[in-house]
Write a protein that holds these residues in place. Structure first.
Motif, short mmCIF file in Angstrom:
data_model
loop_
_atom_site.label_atom_id
_atom_site.label_comp_id
_atom_site.label_asym_id
_atom_site.label_seq_id
_atom_site.Cartn_x
_atom_site.Cartn_y
_atom_site.Cartn_z
N MET A 281 0.75 -1.25 0.15
CA MET A 281 0.19 -0.10 0.03
C MET A 281 0.94 1.18 -0.01
O MET A 281 0.37 2.20 -0.57
N GLY A 282 1.94 1.25 0.59
CA GLY A 282 3.01 2.26 0.46
C GLY A 282 3.48 2.50 -0.96
O GLY A 282 3.65 3.90 -1.35
N LEU A 283 3.42 1.82 -1.82
CA LEU A 283 3.87 1.74 -2.98
C LEU A 283 2.77 2.33 -3.64
O LEU A 283 2.97 3.34 -4.56
N VAL A 284 1.60 1.91 -3.50
CA VAL A 284 0.31 2.51 -4.16
C VAL A 284 0.10 3.85 -3.81
O VAL A 284 -0.01 4.92 -4.57
N ALA A 285 0.63 4.26 -2.55
CA ALA A 285 0.26 5.82 -2.04
C ALA A 285 1.56 6.62 -2.78
O ALA A 285 1.12 7.79 -3.37
N PHE A 286 2.73 6.22 -3.33
CA PHE A 286 3.54 7.18 -3.92
C PHE A 286 3.17 7.00 -5.37
O PHE A 286 3.11 8.18 -5.88
N VAL A 287 2.55 6.18 -5.84
CA VAL A 287 2.00 5.94 -7.28
C VAL A 287 0.98 7.07 -7.38
O VAL A 287 0.93 7.94 -8.42
N PHE A 288 0.00 7.06 -6.56
CA PHE A 288 -1.02 7.91 -6.44
C PHE A 288 -0.83 9.49 -6.37
O PHE A 288 -1.28 10.55 -6.92
N ASP A 289 0.14 9.45 -5.51
CA ASP A 289 0.82 10.96 -5.24
C ASP A 289 1.12 11.53 -6.42
O ASP A 289 0.98 12.75 -6.86
N THR A 290 2.18 10.86 -7.15
CA THR A 290 2.78 11.12 -8.37
C THR A 290 1.76 11.44 -9.32
O THR A 290 1.82 12.65 -10.09
#
Length: 367
Positions: A281-290
């Protein structure tokens, strides 16, 4: 004889796995130069915590003492922000205040990930702690985790700092997927204009603290410490304190923070499905932020006569200055004469402020 061998006979496969994970973090720090200031002490702290009957942890262990004295009461994250504030130069942002909007837009991943994590079965406080990884801001992640999900402190911290170090790998494919070559070649001339006066640079941290504090009072510890550090830098009369905050304070607290976080990675708390979910989910958060920053920039372009290069939106996260360098390099790769670094720096420092305010809002909404 049995007492001499108790460490070996008590060693479990889970302990060995944690040694390997700690060793991997140390390898990434030394061999790959991925956030070495934090991943190295975290990795070593993980090894110390998983040696059977380790005297470093437990009721009288020095790492447990540090955990209670500096992490669980949020002291270390707050002190880190004083150091970060003393290092931050907000002048590029003050020269181009429009970049501030990207510091807000690029926090989209936080809230999207909170919703996703809640849908996957985490309770709302755990989901909030996981979503905040998207801020790309380790101290804020730790601060929120200590309030909402102390049992996830280890994986949350490792996820936040490891993904911060992987910004050059995570962001480019997301940006490329959402933009065309023509968009990435948009030039944005940098106009310095009038120099930012000393008075403005002094008032900025004070005004931001008051405004952000009124909007989200629970964020005052975070935004206040960041802006206090910046005031030390900009006031021009306490250079020794500013240097001490940037160097001695920053280095010492980073060391203690890292090795103490590592001590929370005991096998019983780390090797479970929740850790894998948190990392994912941390990776998902980074992708969504970008994606949030890039798409918001494209939306603005629908209304602007002078178009913005949408890669700038991706720099609105808190990973400073890594994200700014990444997007500036992407623009240069498409057009060797397209220099966006100053715009990117402006968006990136606004991400520093935006991530803290977003963290404060999450604390206020979920508290």
């Amino acid at each position: 004889m049995q007492d001499l061998l108790i460490g070996i006979t008590s060693l479990t496969p889970q302990d060995v796995i944690m040694f390997a994970i700690g060793g991997l973090l140390i390898y990434l720090a030394i061999a790959k130069d991925y956030e070495p200031l934090l991943l190295l002490p975290i990795g070593f702290g993980a090894i110390l915590a998983n040696i059977p009957f380790s005297s470093a942890v437990g009721e009288e262990g020095f790492l447990t003492v540090l955990l209670h004295a500096g992490i669980l009461n949020e002291l270390f994250p707050v002190l880190i922000f004083v150091a970060v504030g003393a290092m931050c130069d907000f002048v590029p942002l003050l020269r181009n205040p429009l970049m501030m909007v990207f510091g807000a837009a690029a926090q989209f991943g936080i809230f999207a990930t909170i919703v996703a994590a809640a849908a996957l079965g985490f309770n709302i406080k755990e989901a909030a702690s996981i979503g905040i990884i998207g801020a790309a801001d380790g101290p804020t992640t730790i601060y929120v985790a200590t309030k909402f999900a102390q049992h996830l402190l280890g994986p949350l911290s490792v996820a936040a700092y490891s993904y911060m170090s992987l910004v050059p790998i995570i962001q480019p494919p997301v940006i490329k997927a959402l933009t065309t070559k023509k968009e990435r070649m948009i030039r944005m001339p940098y106009r310095e204009g009038k120099p930012v006066s000393r008075l403005v640079r002094i008032l900025f941290p004070i005004v931001v603290t008051v405004v952000a504090g009124i909007i989200a009072p629970i964020s005052v510890a975070l935004i206040g410490s960041l802006m206090f550090g910046n005031l030390l830098r900009e006031c021009g009369v306490v250079d020794k304190l500013s240097r001490a905050a940037q160097e001695e304070l920053g280095n010492l607290v980073t060391l203690l923070l890292g090795i103490t976080i590592g001590s929370t990675m005991e096998a019983s708390a780390f090797l479970n499905w929740q850790t894998l979910m948190v990392m994912s989910m941390g990776l998902v958060a980074f992708v969504f932020d970008t994606a949030g920053g890039v798409l918001f920039c494209k939306l603005l372009n629908l209304f602007l006569k002078e178009k913005l290069n949408p890669v700038i939106g991706a720099a609105g996260i808190s990973a400073f200055p890594m994200s700014a360098r990444v997007v500036a390099k992407m623009a240069l790769k498409e057009d060797p004469n397209n220099f966006l670094i100053m715009h990117a720096i402006g968006a990136n420092v606004s991400g520093q402020i935006g991530s803290i305010i977003a963290g404060g809002l999450v604390l206020a909404l979920v508290h």
